[in-house]
Each structure stands twice: as C-alpha cells, then as structure tokens.
Write a protein that holds these residues in place. Sequence first.
Motif, short mmCIF file in Angstrom:
data_model
loop_
_atom_site.label_atom_id
_atom_site.label_comp_id
_atom_site.label_asym_id
_atom_site.label_seq_id
_atom_site.Cartn_x
_atom_site.Cartn_y
_atom_site.Cartn_z
N THR A 1 0.84 -1.19 0.00
CA THR A 1 0.00 0.00 0.00
C THR A 1 0.88 1.24 0.00
O THR A 1 2.09 1.16 0.23
N GLY A 2 0.27 2.39 -0.22
CA GLY A 2 0.98 3.66 -0.31
C GLY A 2 1.89 3.94 0.86
O GLY A 2 3.03 4.39 0.70
N GLU A 3 1.42 3.71 2.08
CA GLU A 3 2.26 3.98 3.25
C GLU A 3 3.26 2.88 3.50
O GLU A 3 4.18 3.03 4.29
N GLY A 4 3.10 1.76 2.82
CA GLY A 4 4.10 0.71 2.85
C GLY A 4 4.03 -0.28 3.98
O GLY A 4 4.83 -1.21 4.04
N THR A 5 3.09 -0.14 4.89
CA THR A 5 3.04 -1.06 6.03
C THR A 5 2.25 -2.33 5.74
O THR A 5 2.33 -3.29 6.49
N VAL A 6 1.48 -2.32 4.65
CA VAL A 6 0.67 -3.49 4.29
C VAL A 6 1.33 -4.23 3.14
O VAL A 6 1.59 -3.66 2.09
N LEU A 7 1.61 -5.50 3.38
CA LEU A 7 2.18 -6.38 2.37
C LEU A 7 1.08 -7.35 1.92
O LEU A 7 0.54 -8.10 2.73
N VAL A 8 0.74 -7.28 0.64
CA VAL A 8 -0.25 -8.19 0.06
C VAL A 8 0.53 -9.18 -0.79
O VAL A 8 1.18 -8.81 -1.75
N ARG A 9 0.44 -10.44 -0.40
CA ARG A 9 1.16 -11.52 -1.09
C ARG A 9 0.17 -12.33 -1.91
O ARG A 9 -0.89 -12.70 -1.42
N VAL A 10 0.53 -12.61 -3.14
CA VAL A 10 -0.31 -13.41 -4.03
C VAL A 10 0.52 -14.59 -4.50
O VAL A 10 1.66 -14.44 -4.94
N SER A 11 -0.08 -15.76 -4.42
CA SER A 11 0.61 -16.98 -4.85
C SER A 11 1.03 -16.88 -6.31
O SER A 11 0.28 -16.38 -7.16
N GLY A 12 2.20 -17.39 -6.61
CA GLY A 12 2.69 -17.43 -7.98
C GLY A 12 1.87 -18.36 -8.87
O GLY A 12 2.00 -18.34 -10.09
N LYS A 13 1.00 -19.16 -8.26
CA LYS A 13 0.12 -20.05 -9.03
C LYS A 13 -1.02 -19.27 -9.69
O LYS A 13 -1.63 -19.75 -10.63
N VAL A 14 -1.28 -18.07 -9.17
CA VAL A 14 -2.34 -17.22 -9.72
C VAL A 14 -1.86 -16.66 -11.05
O VAL A 14 -0.70 -16.29 -11.20
N LYS A 15 -2.76 -16.59 -12.03
CA LYS A 15 -2.40 -16.07 -13.36
C LYS A 15 -1.89 -14.63 -13.23
O LYS A 15 -2.42 -13.85 -12.43
N PRO A 16 -0.88 -14.28 -14.03
CA PRO A 16 -0.35 -12.91 -14.00
C PRO A 16 -1.42 -11.84 -14.23
O PRO A 16 -1.37 -10.77 -13.60
N SER A 17 -2.40 -12.11 -15.08
CA SER A 17 -3.46 -11.12 -15.33
C SER A 17 -4.29 -10.86 -14.08
O SER A 17 -4.68 -9.72 -13.81
N VAL A 18 -4.52 -11.89 -13.29
CA VAL A 18 -5.27 -11.73 -12.03
C VAL A 18 -4.40 -11.02 -11.00
O VAL A 18 -4.88 -10.14 -10.27
N ALA A 19 -3.12 -11.37 -10.96
CA ALA A 19 -2.19 -10.71 -10.02
C ALA A 19 -2.10 -9.21 -10.32
O ALA A 19 -1.99 -8.39 -9.41
N LYS A 20 -2.16 -8.83 -11.60
CA LYS A 20 -2.14 -7.41 -11.99
C LYS A 20 -3.38 -6.69 -11.46
O LYS A 20 -3.32 -5.53 -11.07
N LYS A 21 -4.52 -7.37 -11.45
CA LYS A 21 -5.74 -6.77 -10.91
C LYS A 21 -5.61 -6.54 -9.40
O LYS A 21 -6.07 -5.52 -8.89
N VAL A 22 -4.96 -7.47 -8.72
CA VAL A 22 -4.72 -7.29 -7.29
C VAL A 22 -3.79 -6.09 -7.08
O VAL A 22 -4.04 -5.24 -6.23
N GLU A 23 -2.73 -6.02 -7.89
CA GLU A 23 -1.78 -4.91 -7.80
C GLU A 23 -2.51 -3.58 -7.96
O GLU A 23 -2.27 -2.62 -7.19
N ALA A 24 -3.40 -3.48 -8.94
CA ALA A 24 -4.14 -2.23 -9.18
C ALA A 24 -5.06 -1.91 -8.00
O ALA A 24 -5.18 -0.75 -7.60
N ALA A 25 -5.70 -2.91 -7.44
CA ALA A 25 -6.60 -2.70 -6.29
C ALA A 25 -5.81 -2.26 -5.06
O ALA A 25 -6.28 -1.38 -4.31
N VAL A 26 -4.65 -2.84 -4.85
CA VAL A 26 -3.83 -2.46 -3.69
C VAL A 26 -3.31 -1.03 -3.86
O VAL A 26 -3.23 -0.27 -2.88
N ALA A 27 -3.02 -0.62 -5.07
CA ALA A 27 -2.48 0.72 -5.32
C ALA A 27 -3.43 1.82 -4.90
O ALA A 27 -2.98 2.93 -4.59
N VAL A 28 -4.71 1.56 -4.87
CA VAL A 28 -5.68 2.60 -4.51
C VAL A 28 -6.16 2.49 -3.07
O VAL A 28 -7.05 3.24 -2.67
N LEU A 29 -5.58 1.61 -2.30
CA LEU A 29 -5.99 1.49 -0.88
C LEU A 29 -5.50 2.68 -0.08
O LEU A 29 -4.48 3.24 -0.29
#
Length: 175
Positions: free
Chosen positions: A147-175
């Motif tokens: 997250t922006g302040e850097g204290t939250v680490l969101v981990r996504v399994s490497g088994k998840v498709k890269p396209s889905v992981a990108k959606k998580v990345e975008a959602a975390v960016a706006v938290l």
Amino acid sequence: MRIQLSLVALAAAVTLTVTGCGGDTSSSPTVGVSTGTTPAVASTPAAPLDAETVLDRLTAAKLGLTGGAVQTEDTDPNDLLGRPNGYLSRASADMPGGDRDGDKYSIDRGLVIEVFPTAADADGRSKFIQDALKGMPILGTEYHDRTGEGTVLVRVSGKVKPSVAKKVEAAVAVL
C-alpha cells in the motif's frame, strides 16, 4: 561572586537570544492573518489499515476472493502475529488459480495480507520471503504488492495467473 557572574552570563545569553529573534520577518510565515479566503479545514489522517479492512476492500474489488478469514494468534500459520518482529494483523483468502487443497490460511490458497508496524518491517518480510524463494525455486513464487504507506504487504501466490495478479496490484495501489 561566582553566582553573580553566572547570572550576568545568563542575562547576556537571554538578551542575545531575544535580540537575535528580531530583525527582518518578511520571510517568516504569517500567523493569524486573514487572506480573505475560507480557511482550510485540517484533515484528520486516515486510520491505519488493518488486514481485515484490506481484505474487505479487496473483496469489494471483485477479484474473485472467497473464503476470506482474519487470523488470530491461534490460527496464524507463521506464529508472527503480535510477536516481536512480526505483523500486527493478518488475513488470507482463496483466489482463482490458488490451491484450494493447500493448508488453511496459507499463501498456497491464493492471497495473504500482512500488516506491519513500519514500512521497513514490511520491506524486511518481503525481502526475506523473496530471497528464500529465489534460493529454493521448488518453493514456488509470489507476487508482492504494498500500500501507499508501505506497512501493508499483500502476497499473491505465484500459481495465480499474472493477469489476475495485476488486478490485485491495481486494487492495492488505490488502498
């Protein structure tokens, strides 16, 4: 005599300090001067994010999360919750592409959220995990988002498709 000299020295120091505070104030900020505009309302800082709040927001982002759960000290698989050098809160969820048969609350199932006291603590945890995974590729891979302040680490399994992981990345960016 010694006390009198000390008092004289103190008086001189105070005089120099007070005199030094005078002078040109053109570059000093003005206080209490009306500019004719509406004063800005002091904003209150946002409450720090906890794992449950992050999980709720990521679930609302329609990323396909299911089985979301907030871990307690009894259910934390890493035994780091509330401990020295550990995280303040933790949550996990199943994601499309994750292993639904993986250990309960583990990264294998898709997603883990860990909230740390400082950004440096989150950095350290991320680096530790990524270094371990690089050193032992058989353990798999993970995507890490912060997250922006850097204290939250969101981990996504490497088994998840890269396209889905990108959606998580975008959602975390706006938290």
